[in-house]
Enzyme design. Sequence first.
Site, PDB file in Angstrom:
ATOM      1  N   GLU A 122     -49.241  -9.543  51.461  1.00 44.42           N
ATOM      2  CA  GLU A 122     -47.940  -9.013  51.861  1.00 44.42           C
ATOM      3  C   GLU A 122     -47.606  -7.683  51.191  1.00 44.42           C
ATOM      4  O   GLU A 122     -46.487  -7.204  51.264  1.00 44.42           O
ATOM      5  CB  GLU A 122     -46.860 -10.042  51.550  1.00 44.42           C
ATOM      6  CG  GLU A 122     -47.058 -11.377  52.249  1.00 44.42           C
ATOM      7  CD  GLU A 122     -46.657 -11.364  53.712  1.00 44.42           C
ATOM      8  OE1 GLU A 122     -45.542 -10.931  54.029  1.00 44.42           O
ATOM      9  OE2 GLU A 122     -47.482 -11.789  54.550  1.00 44.42           O
TER      10      GLU A 122
ATOM     11  N   HIS B 135     -40.701 -13.431  49.601  1.00 42.37           N
ATOM     12  CA  HIS B 135     -41.471 -12.467  48.812  1.00 42.37           C
ATOM     13  C   HIS B 135     -40.920 -12.449  47.390  1.00 42.37           C
ATOM     14  O   HIS B 135     -39.734 -12.721  47.169  1.00 42.37           O
ATOM     15  CB  HIS B 135     -41.369 -11.053  49.393  1.00 42.37           C
ATOM     16  CG  HIS B 135     -42.037 -10.881  50.713  1.00 42.37           C
ATOM     17  ND1 HIS B 135     -41.464 -10.169  51.747  1.00 42.37           N
ATOM     18  CD2 HIS B 135     -43.224 -11.320  51.175  1.00 42.37           C
ATOM     19  CE1 HIS B 135     -42.277 -10.177  52.793  1.00 42.37           C
ATOM     20  NE2 HIS B 135     -43.340 -10.871  52.468  1.00 42.37           N
TER      21      HIS B 135
ATOM     22  N   CYS C  98     -37.030  -3.778  50.414  1.00 38.07           N
ATOM     23  CA  CYS C  98     -37.947  -4.035  51.530  1.00 38.07           C
ATOM     24  C   CYS C  98     -38.267  -2.755  52.291  1.00 38.07           C
ATOM     25  O   CYS C  98     -39.359  -2.598  52.837  1.00 38.07           O
ATOM     26  CB  CYS C  98     -37.346  -5.050  52.501  1.00 38.07           C
ATOM     27  SG  CYS C  98     -37.341  -6.749  51.926  1.00 38.07           S
TER      28      CYS C  98
END
Length: 425
Positions: free
Chosen positions: A172, A239, A356
């Site tokens: 990720e 995350h 993000c």
Amino acid sequence: MNTVEVNFDGLIGPTHNYAGLSFGNIASAKNAGGTSRPRAAALQSLGKMRFLMSLGLRQGFLLPHDRPNAPWLRTLGFAGSDAEVCAAAFAADPVLFRNAMSASATWTANAGTVSPAPDTADGRVHITAANLSTMAHRSIEHTETHRQLAIAFADTRHFAVHAAVPGRFGDEGAANFMRLCPSHGEKGVEVFIYGEDRQGRFPSRQDRRASEAVARLNGVHGAIFWPQSDAAIQAGAFHNDVVAVANERVLFAHEQAFENKEALYAELRRRLPEIEIVEVPASAVSLEDAIGSYLFNSQLVTLPSGEMVLVLPKESEENARVKAWLETMLAGNGSIRACHFIDVRESMKNGGGPACLRLRVAVSEAALAAIDPRFLLDGAKADALERLIEMHWPESIAPDDLGNPALWETAWEARRALLQRLELA
């Protein structure tokens, strides 16, 4: 060596919509089926970039991907022109088609993992694109992301850009990566956070083997590999950057961010004696409050003055418990000297906060000069992008609009106009 950090934000694309594709992302699921505002979303993301520049920081950006993704749909057996492929896919499998419409590449914390030159064996900045293989709509991004990174960081004297690791091992990118160091230009401790394979409500997304592979590709020795707490994952911290963020010598984290946290803290203190760990206790801010407000999905940055500040979403200011804790922290006169609250509500509704939206790249002045300037932002370019967004981005997208060919043409034309404006066509 004089080193600066450049934040590369994702410019939110014209198909920004609330399809709820990201299982485990509570905000994404909560807002699924709502009406999105792509134009406002893109202007908010650009506004965040402008604000970071107003603080004296360098700012870059990456482009939205081509959506709907007709070439991907062709690999699934749909044929014809781009519009015909999309029409056939929407008629046959609307859920599949929503994956082809996703604008999720905007969250460039997932674009890849960046190891600055002081950490790598050959003294270059290494960037490995993330495969994002655990979610269908994100797994189709890495080829285009790698292509953009390879253009932006093409000078091999300073940069090495690597393709994603095999999709069997979910990666990720920087959303599960932290770097701690005395300063950006000094050798750091790279920390890769992964998820343990456990049965629970939500899956983990980062495979330890992927993290180890990225460290090898980036030429990093002595990295720390550590598990994210299962409690955080099951609470909706899909995350690590939803529960922790690091900058230079400061680690800002929730009490429940990591498994066996005391052992991790001890290892970090051994490697970096000057580290400051700013831990938010669960008794003051619960995981639910942390995830709902995206307190930790903030940008912790060092200003040219040397002062360290947090750039947080408005939602953190609006949560009374989070705001109270932040005020107490600031009153303690620690390393974090100020909090700035910004409006990125459209991104937040889709599950992505300020952190993000950006990929951090620490570079020397020489390496900064070698970055393709088309991917760097200044005031004049921001003005031009704002005008382009206001002209081409749709004002709103409701769920029923996703199958409308007029929307597809609008999105394709918007991206063509963007590429032409940046001379990337």
